[in-house]
Scaffold this active site. Structure first.
Site, PDB file in Angstrom:
ATOM      1  N   ASP A  51      31.469  -2.953  22.359  1.00 39.03           N
ATOM      2  CA  ASP A  51      30.016  -2.828  22.526  1.00 39.03           C
ATOM      3  C   ASP A  51      29.511  -4.007  23.348  1.00 39.03           C
ATOM      4  O   ASP A  51      30.252  -4.945  23.624  1.00 39.03           O
ATOM      5  CB  ASP A  51      29.316  -2.599  21.179  1.00 39.03           C
ATOM      6  CG  ASP A  51      28.902  -3.853  20.434  1.00 39.03           C
ATOM      7  OD1 ASP A  51      28.728  -4.922  21.045  1.00 39.03           O
ATOM      8  OD2 ASP A  51      28.728  -3.764  19.205  1.00 39.03           O
ATOM      9  N   ILE A  98      28.025  -6.758  23.229  1.00 41.25           N
ATOM     10  CA  ILE A  98      28.083  -8.193  22.948  1.00 41.25           C
ATOM     11  C   ILE A  98      29.428  -8.662  22.397  1.00 41.25           C
ATOM     12  O   ILE A  98      29.585  -9.821  22.043  1.00 41.25           O
ATOM     13  CB  ILE A  98      26.970  -8.595  21.956  1.00 41.25           C
ATOM     14  CG1 ILE A  98      27.095  -7.803  20.656  1.00 41.25           C
ATOM     15  CG2 ILE A  98      25.595  -8.404  22.611  1.00 41.25           C
ATOM     16  CD1 ILE A  98      26.217  -8.342  19.535  1.00 41.25           C
ATOM     17  N   LYS A  99      30.407  -7.784  22.358  1.00 37.43           N
ATOM     18  CA  LYS A  99      31.704  -8.204  21.823  1.00 37.43           C
ATOM     19  C   LYS A  99      32.478  -9.021  22.865  1.00 37.43           C
ATOM     20  O   LYS A  99      32.007  -9.210  23.985  1.00 37.43           O
ATOM     21  CB  LYS A  99      32.487  -6.965  21.367  1.00 37.43           C
ATOM     22  CG  LYS A  99      31.818  -6.256  20.168  1.00 37.43           C
ATOM     23  CD  LYS A  99      32.121  -6.929  18.839  1.00 37.43           C
ATOM     24  CE  LYS A  99      31.186  -6.612  17.680  1.00 37.43           C
ATOM     25  NZ  LYS A  99      30.977  -5.236  17.298  1.00 37.43           N
ATOM     26  N   ASN A 100      33.686  -9.481  22.512  1.00 40.69           N
ATOM     27  CA  ASN A 100      34.404 -10.419  23.403  1.00 40.69           C
ATOM     28  C   ASN A 100      34.661  -9.847  24.797  1.00 40.69           C
ATOM     29  O   ASN A 100      34.679 -10.593  25.768  1.00 40.69           O
ATOM     30  CB  ASN A 100      35.710 -10.885  22.757  1.00 40.69           C
ATOM     31  CG  ASN A 100      35.457 -11.871  21.621  1.00 40.69           C
ATOM     32  OD1 ASN A 100      34.301 -12.228  21.359  1.00 40.69           O
ATOM     33  ND2 ASN A 100      36.505 -12.316  20.958  1.00 40.69           N
ATOM     34  N   ILE A 101      34.904  -8.539  24.881  1.00 37.15           N
ATOM     35  CA  ILE A 101      34.775  -7.848  26.169  1.00 37.15           C
ATOM     36  C   ILE A 101      33.994  -6.557  25.901  1.00 37.15           C
ATOM     37  O   ILE A 101      34.006  -6.050  24.782  1.00 37.15           O
ATOM     38  CB  ILE A 101      36.115  -7.512  26.881  1.00 37.15           C
ATOM     39  CG1 ILE A 101      36.944  -6.514  26.089  1.00 37.15           C
ATOM     40  CG2 ILE A 101      36.894  -8.759  27.235  1.00 37.15           C
ATOM     41  CD1 ILE A 101      38.081  -5.869  26.911  1.00 37.15           C
TER      42      ILE A 101
END
Ligand SMILES: *Cc1c(COP(=O)(O)O)cnc(C)c1O
Length: 379
Positions: free
Chosen positions: A184, A186-189
């Site tokens: 999603d 805002i996750k790490n990618i």
């Protein structure tokens, strides 16, 4: 009182998108095929190299968890152990299969599933255990796998926070039963929205390849060879949970940039730790940032100051904060008649505060946040 300054707001989290991602999306739009095709196949192949195991991409992390549970045979009447202190996505994924999420406590150091207490919650109906890698921390994962072996449980790791994190020098997802990731915004990618399932279990992989496309048997292979099934078979409940080429195009570029994102997140978190440790006013969660790639940066307020007030005061000077998460056993939908005894969760939850964490921050931002935070806590 100082007003809100939207232009200088330091955001809690954000997507980090550049020209490469924009061009990649334009490429897909120009090509005129937006659905699940060659870009998804390529993203899966590149993720397979990253993890060293097979990967199936889906529409989001919640779908990854739901389909992984379904493919493991979890369904109505079954129970799944999961920590209460997680995003509601973990719980919704379990209840979507018809199974019951059994809210478990966390341990106070890592804020990950306390397997010692979880053992006491195992019944004949327990089918699986879902450890959540909270803030990128994996906790005592070896012990969770031992527990699962002892009781013949499937392990479905909610690794939404742990893309790139290492445990025993191995990347999360490269070992174990089944790991689910979220891409999603805002996750790490990110791939805009999106997620994936990583496992070596061929049967689970095949089932998810079908179930993400409404259960249409072998539709994945057909789409990857630019054909389509007109004459087909469906053997079980499926969902429209596949990934699109638009999403995969973003994901492919983000995966290339991951080494840069990873270094940045780790160094920002270490900088926070250095500035905040030993203040006595707050405690950063214990994380080893040589192996953890932090998705969120969480502290515990230790001096009794109202979290609500602190959040308002920080926002007034342009610093956005968050709370990860409201425990699921307190939500109407997941409340049970016999109240859970989740002592550590209930004690820790009011103290939790998440500080800004994303790759567009720099050391000066972190210093400004810490200076203001500590001064507000002192007053
Ligand atoms: C983000 C997240 C998910 C679900 O991912 P989506 O892609 O948003 O569906 C699941 N579990 C946790 C802990 C998460 O943070």
């Amino acid at each position: 009182m100082e007003g809100l300054k939207p232009n200088t707001l330091i955001r809690l989290s954000k997507s980090c998108i550049g020209e490469a991602e924009k061009n990649a999306v334009m490429g897909v739009l120009d090509n005129g095929y937006l659905g699940m095709g060659s870009a998804v196949q390529k993203f899966e192949n590149n993720l397979k190299v990253f993890f060293g195991r097979e990967v199936v991409c889906v529409a989001n992390g919640t779908a990854a968890l739901q389909l992984a549970l379904q493919a493991s045979g979890v369904g109505p009447g079954d129970e799944v152990l999961v920590q209460s202190l997680t995003y509601v996505a973990s719980f919704q994924a379990i209840s979507a299969t018809g199974a019951l999420p059994v809210a478990c406590d966390v341990d106070s150091s890592f804020v990950t599933l306390d397997w010692r207490k979880a053992e006491g919650r195992i019944t004949e109906r327990t089918k699986a255990i879902m450890p959540v890698h909270y803030g990128g921390a994996v906790g005592e994962l070896d012990e969770i796998y031992s527990l699962a072996e002892k009781y013949s449980l499937r392990v479905i790791e909610d690794a939404a926070h742990a893309f790139g994190t290492k445990y025993n020098n191995k990347i999360v997802g490269s070992f174990g039963d089944i790991a689910c990731f979220s891409f999603d915004g805002i996750k790490n990618i990110t791939s805009g929205e999106g997620g994936c399932v990583v496992t070596s279990d061929k049967e689970v992989l095949q089932k998810i390849q079908d179930s993400r496309l409404l259960g249409v048997e072998r539709d994945t292979e057909k789409r990857y060879s630019s054909t389509r099934s007109w004459e087909f078979q469906v053997n079980e409940q499926g969902w429209r949970y596949h990934m699109s080429d638009i999403m995969a195009a973003i994901g492919l570029e983000q995966l290339k940039r991951f080494p840069e994102f990873s270094l940045k997140r780790k160094s920002l978190a270490s900088h926070y730790d250095n500035l905040l440790k030993g203040s006595g006013l707050i405690e950063p969660l214990i994380r080893d940032y040589s192996s953890v790639v932090p998705h969120i940066y969480v502290v515990r307020i230790k001096n009794g100051k109202s979290r609500n007030l602190l959040q308002q005061q920080l926002l007034q000077i342009g610093i956005q904060t968050g709370i990860h998460y409201k425990p699921n056993h307190t939500l109407n939908y997941y409340r049970t008649e016999s109240p859970y005894n989740l002592k550590v969760t209930d004690q820790i939850y009011p103290e939790l505060l998440s500080l800004p964490m994303h790759p567009d921050l720099n050391f000066k931002d972190i210093e400004l946040i810490c200076r203001n935070l500590l001064s507000l806590l002192r007053n």
